[in-house]
Design an enzyme around this catalytic site. Structure first.
Site, PDB file in Angstrom:
ATOM      1  N   GLU A 150       9.588   4.604   7.052  1.00 26.28           N
ATOM      2  CA  GLU A 150       9.957   4.010   8.469  1.00 26.28           C
ATOM      3  C   GLU A 150      10.072   5.981   9.360  1.00 26.28           C
ATOM      4  OE1 GLU A 150      11.049   0.511   9.653  1.00 26.28           O
ATOM      5  OE2 GLU A 150      11.431   0.663   7.285  1.00 26.28           O
ATOM      6  N   GLY A 159      12.754  -0.853  -0.179  1.00 22.39           N
ATOM      7  CA  GLY A 159      12.252  -1.952  -0.892  1.00 22.39           C
ATOM      8  C   GLY A 159      12.526  -0.602  -1.981  1.00 22.39           C
ATOM      9  N   ASN A 194       8.392   9.854  -5.462  1.00 20.54           N
ATOM     10  CA  ASN A 194       7.219  10.066  -5.912  1.00 20.54           C
ATOM     11  C   ASN A 194       6.591  11.213  -5.012  1.00 20.54           C
ATOM     12  OD1 ASN A 194       4.221  10.234  -6.562  1.00 20.54           O
ATOM     13  ND2 ASN A 194       4.596   8.485  -7.562  1.00 20.54           N
ATOM     14  N   PRO A 195       6.536  12.472  -5.589  1.00 18.03           N
ATOM     15  CA  PRO A 195       6.393  12.760  -3.713  1.00 18.03           C
ATOM     16  C   PRO A 195       4.681  12.913  -3.628  1.00 18.03           C
ATOM     17  CG  PRO A 195       7.446  14.718  -6.248  1.00 18.03           C
ATOM     18  CD  PRO A 195       7.162  12.729  -6.233  1.00 18.03           C
ATOM     19  N   LYS A 196       3.879  12.721  -4.100  1.00 19.67           N
ATOM     20  CA  LYS A 196       2.486  12.094  -3.442  1.00 19.67           C
ATOM     21  C   LYS A 196       3.010  10.529  -3.517  1.00 19.67           C
ATOM     22  CE  LYS A 196      -1.784  12.405  -6.044  1.00 19.67           C
ATOM     23  NZ  LYS A 196      -2.733  12.438  -7.423  1.00 19.67           N
ATOM     24  N   THR A 197       3.139   9.584  -3.489  1.00 18.35           N
ATOM     25  CA  THR A 197       2.774   8.313  -2.731  1.00 18.35           C
ATOM     26  C   THR A 197       4.016   8.572  -1.312  1.00 18.35           C
ATOM     27  OG1 THR A 197       4.801   7.566  -3.638  1.00 18.35           O
ATOM     28  CG2 THR A 197       2.641   7.240  -4.320  1.00 18.35           C
ATOM     29  N   GLY A 230       0.742  -1.140   0.173  1.00 15.99           N
ATOM     30  CA  GLY A 230       0.163  -0.205  -0.083  1.00 15.99           C
ATOM     31  C   GLY A 230       0.833   1.503   0.310  1.00 15.99           C
ATOM     32  N   THR A 231       1.957   1.141   0.324  1.00 16.94           N
ATOM     33  CA  THR A 231       3.379   1.455  -0.224  1.00 16.94           C
ATOM     34  C   THR A 231       3.465   3.174  -1.396  1.00 16.94           C
ATOM     35  OG1 THR A 231       4.385   0.509  -0.273  1.00 16.94           O
ATOM     36  CG2 THR A 231       4.143   0.889   2.203  1.00 16.94           C
TER      37      THR A 231
END
Lengths: 330, 698
Positions: free
Chosen positions: B663, B510, B589-592, B468-469
């Site tokens: 994190e 990741g 990705n600035p949004k995620t 969901g990241t």
């Protein structure tokens, strides 16, 4: 969950009859508490009698100026009803401070009144609980006590009643209308819920087969304004640590009339009769409010995990009464 | 090869591409593990121990087996014998021993989930119960030093003479702090659909790493790695609980073994998540600081205590972040662990850093107060030139810039250092600050395959995970830039062991690890096949070693600021504003990324104000084991949370220049809130959570 039968009742008489001939039968209202209990094994009924289609979903004015709320009126409908919002703001506020929007859309008035404690041990069948299994012991006495009682508890049970709505109804002097195998009866809300004593398995005075058909709300006397204040561990979707329902009439700086009920502190909505007596005729000041709160709470017997509720209840009561006078603190 | 020798110009990287899986998720068509359409599934429900320590003397399954629809009842008597892989948590139903309450002692397989659950309630177990011991206290006489702490870090470190420096210091802080027990509670619990066919095992599993599950489950059942297939394209949150296999996936595989050819579906109930999915250990942290009158540290000492289970050690690296944060010539850190009759602790978002930066950063606030130095300035004054314990230069470190920018955004100049000085709208108002840190972990061993299709399209395959990241989106952006094609030309495939091995989605590593493999594969594609490869051309790349990790200390840093409002009579706490500024390398990705950081800060806020697993030492389990009683911040508790970042160009970390952001958002939040609470009220809360009772006078 244990397998069960399901019947939908067509009228009140049939619903009552279905229950009265089956000790294993229970009424199903909104199901927001009962269905959890079915999953958890806390409730193991043989038959669910669905009462949500009964014609008990109306809110109507009574000839004496009061209002009758049907037993299956949904909490969200009751909270939004113009009559309730105008005449009993304390009730609307209490309802909206409870649960979540989704739960309020399902929960019924009667079911809210009859919801069971959220004591974590009551809800866990692997632990001892006198309310769930009489005689098995009380795990809360040495366990998680944050949401437990400071008033009226017993060595057998320190659970609290979780309802917000019922606290407001206590301050409104509501009367519960009941239909059972032996006919109809009316029970004042103050007499409806029990203290645990040595029979904590009984939350209320309701007998098997009796159905809550309505709650009658007498008109609040002219001059009384009402308020519900809930203090909890997060801003939404949490049970009350302490809540205060209050109605107050101040004339010339003196308390002419007052009603107070506390939530989150006892096995039932706690009508603070002693505080009310202290306040009637007293000046409407913080000092009076504090003395009245302390008088009420002098009977408090907190346990280690909820001792903070005594000052919290005191302070919340003072702040609520002050707010009803329209003054700001300090 | 070195993975940092060539870098690519970002084009798609750095743009706020909408989630590629967003439409499928909001329309409900993205399938999670439990939702896999399988033929004639059976359902499993676990039977759990109701004592915290002892042996099973009898387990009566007759009533359960008699329930219509029950297909099988598993106990330690009839469970398949597993190979001993040395991981006692996974040795499910292999003996009559009970090591913690809630441990799996059986399972019921039935035609419906309701039937399985009901029948499980009919299993009657008798025990030879032994006294249990579940209480973590700093004064226990059986605390031990583990060989290493989580992450492979040294248990203890020491430089100089801490005691002498503390004794000589003009100003000292010596305080003990505690963090609560917390449970990872993703919306999607641990779920598995297991099916055996032709001696091979297929698992649709909700996991942070399909290859990790395969490599650990296969030897248990004496299978070759290739005989276990794990599928997990979408995961409904993990937060570490799905970062390593726990007992439930083993039980599911065993249960399916009893009904060969038939898939078995298994989902933990929310209550079961509190004993079978790992958790964050409670910690006790004694922090001692010695400084001159200007707040310059001479000594820094952190002694951390945590708990683990009898059957498996997990040693939270609570004191590790203090090895990196501030300069001090005399320093030491220690970790001690209590082995208790409790469920197995494990990873929860930022293990080590998250709890460890509570005590350490509140202690810095206490030092600032004691010295009369502004808390932002105090941290700036103690900024180290090189990594204090390793002596390595930082590949990049922009903590000071984060502090300055965060101070500007929150309006730090409005802060009155005197507690209880601000009273607005009936509330005591305060501001607080704390720093954030998270290491840049380098996980080798991933590989990715790029395959050329028709019309200049490429398929990029890697057995990575999206919790969901935003992996689906961010990795596609990286692949597009590495191949120098638009993102529309890239089809990403992840979440399946048919794709090349990938390291677990953990340690915020990741994108760094998988992206490095993808970049390498893309480079190979161009090297071998040029700009116009023929259809079917394939190239594979690996996440190799990064020699720069030997030469540099690599960390992301951040600064978090909180505004708090406390009701002077009831103690009710609200946090109307959180500001986080991070320096975490290149943002793909600035949004995620913003979602990740805000999510971490929200979880930090929740830790600060609400979360606490109340462990009942008499009963031997978490008492408040559901979402009505284990409080997580609701929307009403979360007001303005602002996350931003500094442009940071780090050429050493990896080809993308990323540091990982999963994190760091949760690190330091609780300390910032506690420090704001002190500023508002004058009450120093050293034990989380910051609940209203801590502000009440009797």
């Amino acid at each position: 969950m244990k397998p069960f039968d399901y019947r939908r009742a067509d009228d009140v008489a049939a619903a009552v009859a279905l229950l009265s001939r089956d000790r294993e039968a229970v009424f199903l209202g909104g199901g927001t508490n009962l269905v959890d209990h079915l999953r958890l094994g806390v409730a193991t009924p043989g038959l669910l009698v669905d009462i949500t289609r009964l014609p008990l979903d109306r809110i109507e004015e009574l000839p004496d100026g009061g209002v009758r709320v049907g037993g299956t009126v949904r909490n969200s409908d009751l909270a939004a009803d113009p009559l309730i919002r105008e005449r009993y703001p304390v009730l609307s506020q209490a309802l909206l401070s409870g649960a979540s929007g989704q739960l309020r859309n399902l929960a019924t008035t009667g079911g809210n009144l009859l919801q069971r404690t959220r004591c974590v041990y009551f809800q866990d069948v692997t632990t001892a609980c006198n309310k769930r299994v009489p005689g098995s012991g009380c795990s809360a006495l040495e366990g998680y006590q944050r949401y437990h009682a400071i008033l009226g508890a017993s060595p057998d049970c320190i659970a609290t009643h979780p309802s917000d709505m019922a606290v407001a109804m206590a301050v409104l002097d509501a009367v519960v209308q009941v239909t059972g195998p032996d006919g109809e009866r009316a029970v004042p809300l103050g007499d409806f819920h029990r203290l645990p004593g040595d029979e904590p398995q009984h939350d209320t005075v309701l007998r098997h087969g009796e159905l809550v058909t309505a709650m009658d709300l007498p008109a609040l006397p002219d001059g009384m304004t009402s308020l519900y204040r809930k203090v909890r561990d997060r801003a939404s979707y949490a049970f009350a640590l302490v809540s205060v329902a209050a109605a107050l009439d101040v004339r010339d700086g003196v308390v002419a009339d007052v009603r107070i009920a506390l939530g989150g502190v006892a096995h039932k909505p706690w009508r603070a009769a002693r505080a009310e007596r202290e306040l009637r005729g007293a000046p409407a000041t913080d000092d009076s409010f504090r003395r009245a709160a302390e008088a009420e709470l002098s009977a408090a017997q907190p346990v280690a995990g909820n001792a903070f509720k005594v000052p919290l209840a005191r302070n919340t009561l003072v702040a609520t009464l002050r707010e009803l006078t329209g003054r700001t603190p300090r | 090869m070195t993975t940092t020798d060539r870098r690519f110009p970002p084009r798609a990287v750095g743009t706020p591409l909408d989630r590629l899986d967003g439409h499928a998720k909001v329309t409900g068509t993205a399938r999670y593990a439990y939702e896999q359409p399988v033929d004639a599934p059976a359902y499993l429900h676990a039977v759990q121990a109701t004592v915290a320590r002892g042996r099973i003397t009898a387990i009566d399954t007759e009533a359960a087996e008699a329930v219509p629809g029950v297909l099988a009842v598993l106990t330690h008597h009839n469970a398949p014998r597993l190979a001993d892989t040395g991981d006692a948590e996974l040795a499910v139903l292999q003996s009559d021993a009970v090591a913690f309450r809630g441990q799996i002692i059986g399972g019921v397989v039935a035609t419906t989930s309701e039937t399985a659950r009901y029948a499980a309630s009919l299993v009657r177990t008798t025990y030879d119960e032994q006294p249990h011991d579940t209480g973590l206290r700093a004064d226990r006489d059986d605390l031990y030093a583990p060989e290493k702490v989580n992450g492979g870090y040294a248990t203890d470190t020491a430089q100089g003479d801490v005691e002498a420096a503390l004794a000589a210091a003009a100003v000292t802080v010596d305080r003990t702090y505690s963090t609560a027990m917390y449970h990872n509670n993703p919306m999607e619990p641990l779920t598995t659909v297991a099916c055996w066919a032709d001696g091979e095992l297929t698992l649709h599993d909700s996991t942070q790493g399909v290859h990790m599950v395969r490599s650990q489950v296969a030897p248990l059942f004496r299978l070759e790695t290739e005989q276990v297939h794990v599928v997990s394209p979408h995961v409904g949150g993990g937060f570490g609980s799905k970062g390593t296999p726990h007992a439930p996936v083993v039980l599911a595989a065993m249960a399916a073994h009893l009904v060969p050819g038939r898939p078995v579906k298994f989902a933990l109930t929310r209550q079961q998540m509190f004993s079978l999915a790992g958790y964050r250990t409670p910690t006790v942290q004694r922090v001692r600081l010695g400084a001159d009158r200007d707040g310059r540290l001479a000594a820094l000492s952190v002694d951390a205590i945590s708990q683990t289970s009898r059957i498996k050690e997990f040693a939270e690296q609570t004191a590790v972040p203090s090895r990196t944060m501030y300069a001090a010539p005399h320093r030491r850190t220690t970790h001690r662990v209590a082995r208790l009759d409790v469920p197995v602790p494990s990873w929860m978002r930022a293990p080590g850093e998250c709890p460890g930066m509570f005590g350490a950063e509140v202690a810095m606030d206490e030092l600032a107060d004691a010295c009369g130095v502004d808390p932002v300035e105090l941290r700036v004054r103690n900024e180290p030139e090189t990594d204090p314990e390793s002596g390595l230069p930082f590949s990049s470190r922009n903590l000071v810039a984060c502090l300055r920018e965060g101070a500007r955004r929150i309006g730090w100049e409005r802060r009155d250092p005197t507690p209880r000085a601000r009273y607005e709208e009936g509330r005591l108002v305060g501001l607080g600050v704390a720093a954030s840190v998270y290491p840049v972990l380098w996980m080798p061993g991933s590989s990715a395959t790029v395959r050329a299709g028709a019309d200049g399209r490429y398929t990029v395959s890697i057995g990575a995970a999206d919790l969901g990241t935003g992996t689906w989106t961010a990795l596609t952006q990286i692949a597009a830039d590495a191949l120098d094609v638009p993102v529309e030309r890239v089809e990403l495939r992840i979440g399946d062991t048919v794709f090349p091995p990938a390291s677990v989605a953990g340690g915020s590593s990741g994108i760094t690890a998988w992206g490095s493999a993808v970049v390498h594969a893309a480079r190979r594609m161009r090297e071998s096949f040029g700009e116009s490869p023929h259809e079917g051309a394939e190239a594979t790349g690996e996440t190799g070693d990064n020699p720069a990790t030997e030469r540099f200390a690599m960390y992301a840093f951040g600064a978090q600021f909180a505004e708090i409002r406390v009701h002077p009579e009831t103690g009710e706490v609200r946090v109307p504003r959180l500001v986080g500024v991070f320096a975490a390398g290149r943002i793909v990705n600035p949004k995620t990324a913003r979602s990740q950081l805000i999510g971490g800060m929200t979880m930090g806020l929740s830790m600060a104000l609400h979360e606490q697993s109340y462990f009942d030492d008499h009963v031997g389990q978490v008492a408040n084991h559901d979402f009505a009683e284990y409080h997580i911040a609701t929307n009403a508790d979360v007001d303005r949370i602002e996350a931003s970042w500094l442009d940071e160009d780090d050429p050493h970390v990896n080809p993308m220049g990323t540091k990982g952001i999963g994190e760091i958002g949760i690190v330091g939040t609780a300390a910032a809130v506690a420090n704001a609470a002190y500023n508002a009220t004058g009450v120093r809360v050293r034990d989380l959570p910051i609940t209203l009772d801590k502000f009440l006078d009797s």
